[in-house]
Write an enzyme that holds these catalytic residues in place. Structure first.
Site, PDB file in Angstrom:
ATOM      1  N   CYS A  73     131.626  96.309  48.269  1.00 15.75           N
ATOM      2  CA  CYS A  73     131.777  97.757  48.117  1.00 15.75           C
ATOM      3  C   CYS A  73     131.741  98.078  46.627  1.00 15.75           C
ATOM      4  O   CYS A  73     132.646  97.684  45.888  1.00 15.75           O
ATOM      5  CB  CYS A  73     133.090  98.231  48.741  1.00 15.75           C
ATOM      6  SG  CYS A  73     133.397  99.997  48.533  1.00 15.75           S
ATOM      7  N   HIS A 164     121.741  97.713  54.146  1.00 15.42           N
ATOM      8  CA  HIS A 164     121.457  99.131  53.955  1.00 15.42           C
ATOM      9  C   HIS A 164     120.137  99.507  54.608  1.00 15.42           C
ATOM     10  O   HIS A 164     119.178  98.722  54.601  1.00 15.42           O
ATOM     11  CB  HIS A 164     121.393  99.474  52.464  1.00 15.42           C
ATOM     12  CG  HIS A 164     122.711  99.372  51.783  1.00 15.42           C
ATOM     13  ND1 HIS A 164     123.581 100.435  51.663  1.00 15.42           N
ATOM     14  CD2 HIS A 164     123.337  98.310  51.216  1.00 15.42           C
ATOM     15  CE1 HIS A 164     124.669 100.043  51.034  1.00 15.42           C
ATOM     16  NE2 HIS A 164     124.545  98.752  50.751  1.00 15.42           N
ATOM     17  N   GLU A 213     128.284 105.442  56.162  1.00 13.74           N
ATOM     18  CA  GLU A 213     128.695 104.042  56.034  1.00 13.74           C
ATOM     19  C   GLU A 213     129.179 103.489  57.364  1.00 13.74           C
ATOM     20  O   GLU A 213     129.960 104.141  58.069  1.00 13.74           O
ATOM     21  CB  GLU A 213     129.808 103.905  54.989  1.00 13.74           C
ATOM     22  CG  GLU A 213     129.370 104.230  53.569  1.00 13.74           C
ATOM     23  CD  GLU A 213     130.370 103.755  52.531  1.00 13.74           C
ATOM     24  OE1 GLU A 213     130.817 102.588  52.634  1.00 13.74           O
ATOM     25  OE2 GLU A 213     130.704 104.542  51.637  1.00 13.74           O
ATOM     26  N   CYS A 222     128.848 106.097  47.669  1.00 16.20           N
ATOM     27  CA  CYS A 222     128.683 104.694  48.069  1.00 16.20           C
ATOM     28  C   CYS A 222     127.928 103.983  46.956  1.00 16.20           C
ATOM     29  O   CYS A 222     126.750 104.268  46.714  1.00 16.20           O
ATOM     30  CB  CYS A 222     127.919 104.597  49.392  1.00 16.20           C
ATOM     31  SG  CYS A 222     127.593 102.903  49.931  1.00 16.20           S
ATOM     32  N   GLY A 225     125.153 101.679  48.183  1.00 15.03           N
ATOM     33  CA  GLY A 225     124.100 102.537  48.706  1.00 15.03           C
ATOM     34  C   GLY A 225     123.229 103.105  47.597  1.00 15.03           C
ATOM     35  O   GLY A 225     121.996 103.164  47.716  1.00 15.03           O
TER      36      GLY A 225
END
Length: 283
Positions: A73, A164, A213, A222, A225
């Site tokens: 993350c 992703h 997410e 994110c 992302g």
């Protein structure tokens, strides 16, 4: 899990950081703590553990609000690095943290008068478009057209240590995320689910992104992302060697893709919200 915790956010993507003795947290406990009505409220929990890995000062384990455990993350790691500095665990401005996606290099901007706010950069490594690493079903290039809720979507699969699905759209991105993000995040194309980025090109080296997410739903920001979007633009449009501004609901992250190595660097803020203590039933 110990009683003291800290709450941070990175562009509104918020986390509880707790000290742990082992890597496993009870799923129901995580869900209860992250509940915004009956718990503390957060997009996830960051568990701080010690590490024997050479060259790293701590280990970060991430839990999503639904109790699942993602590999990485980006927003969480910026907050985690900020937390380590505030605790006095290091006086260095550059250090490494172990994650489930491997060690990550963190760089803190010199401390401002308000130490509760900090700009943090992360060396995120190189993206992978290999289907086996996402994972993503099928063969060949990690690009597929899939049908969801009666619409066809061109999906670009990218791994930033976590999976992703990058999708380019025309018009504001949030309505697409609200209507189709949940279905795309659990599409059979991705056996372990995926974070879904809806992307609109809005200027020279500037994009608008809304992320759905896995395990959280739509979030304010994110980090991985934003990196996944930059990776696709670097590969397919040659957007390397300059910073890309990624406009998310919570604010702007900047991403730099090295034109030679393909390494990605993510920069954005972290902010301490408050310190707290957990009641006995949640420890």
């Amino acid at each position: 899990m110990r009683s003291a915790f800290r709450k941070f956010h990175g562009l509104g993507n918020d986390f509880l950081i707790v000290e742990g003795d082992c890597e496993e947290l009870d799923r129901e406990r995580v869900i209860a703590l992250c509940d915004r009505h009956t718990g503390v409220g957060a997009d996830g929990i960051l568990l701080r553990l010690g590490s024997d890995e050479p060259g790293v000062i701590a280990r970060m384990v991430v839990y999503n609000a639904d109790g699942s455990r993602p590999q990485m993350c980006g927003n969480g790691l910026r907050c985690f690095a900020h937390h380590l500095a505030l605790r006095g665990e290091t006086t260095l401005l550059e250090f490494s943290v172990a994650t489930d996606a491997g060690p990550k290099r963190c760089t803190l901007a010199p401390s401002a008068p308000d130490a509760g706010r900090r700009l943090v950069s992360l060396d995120m490594g190189r993206p992978s478009f290999e289907r086996s690493e996402l994972p993503m079903r099928g063969e060949g290039l990690s690009r597929e057209t899939v049908e969801v809720l009666g619409a066809d979507w061109v999906v670009y699969g990218v791994s930033m240590g976590n999976p992703h699905a990058v999708i380019f759209v025309e018009g504001p991105t949030r309505p697409f995320a609200e209507a189709s993000g949940g279905a795309l995040a659990v599409h059979p194309l991705f056996p372990e689910g995926a974070n879904v980025e809806f992307v609109r090109l809005i200027g020279e080296r500037e994009v608008e992104v809304t992320v759905y997410e896995r395990g959280c739903g739509i979030t304010q920001a994110c980090g991985t992302g934003a990196c996944a979007v930059a990776a696709v633009l670097a590969r397919d449009r040659g957007w390397t060697g300059r910073e890309l501004s990624v406009r998310l609901p919570g604010g702007v992250l900047t991403v730099f893709v090295d034109a030679v190595t393909g390494e990605i660097r993510l920069t954005g803020p972290s902010e301490l919200v408050y310190d707290g203590f957990l009641p006995e039933r949640w420890r």
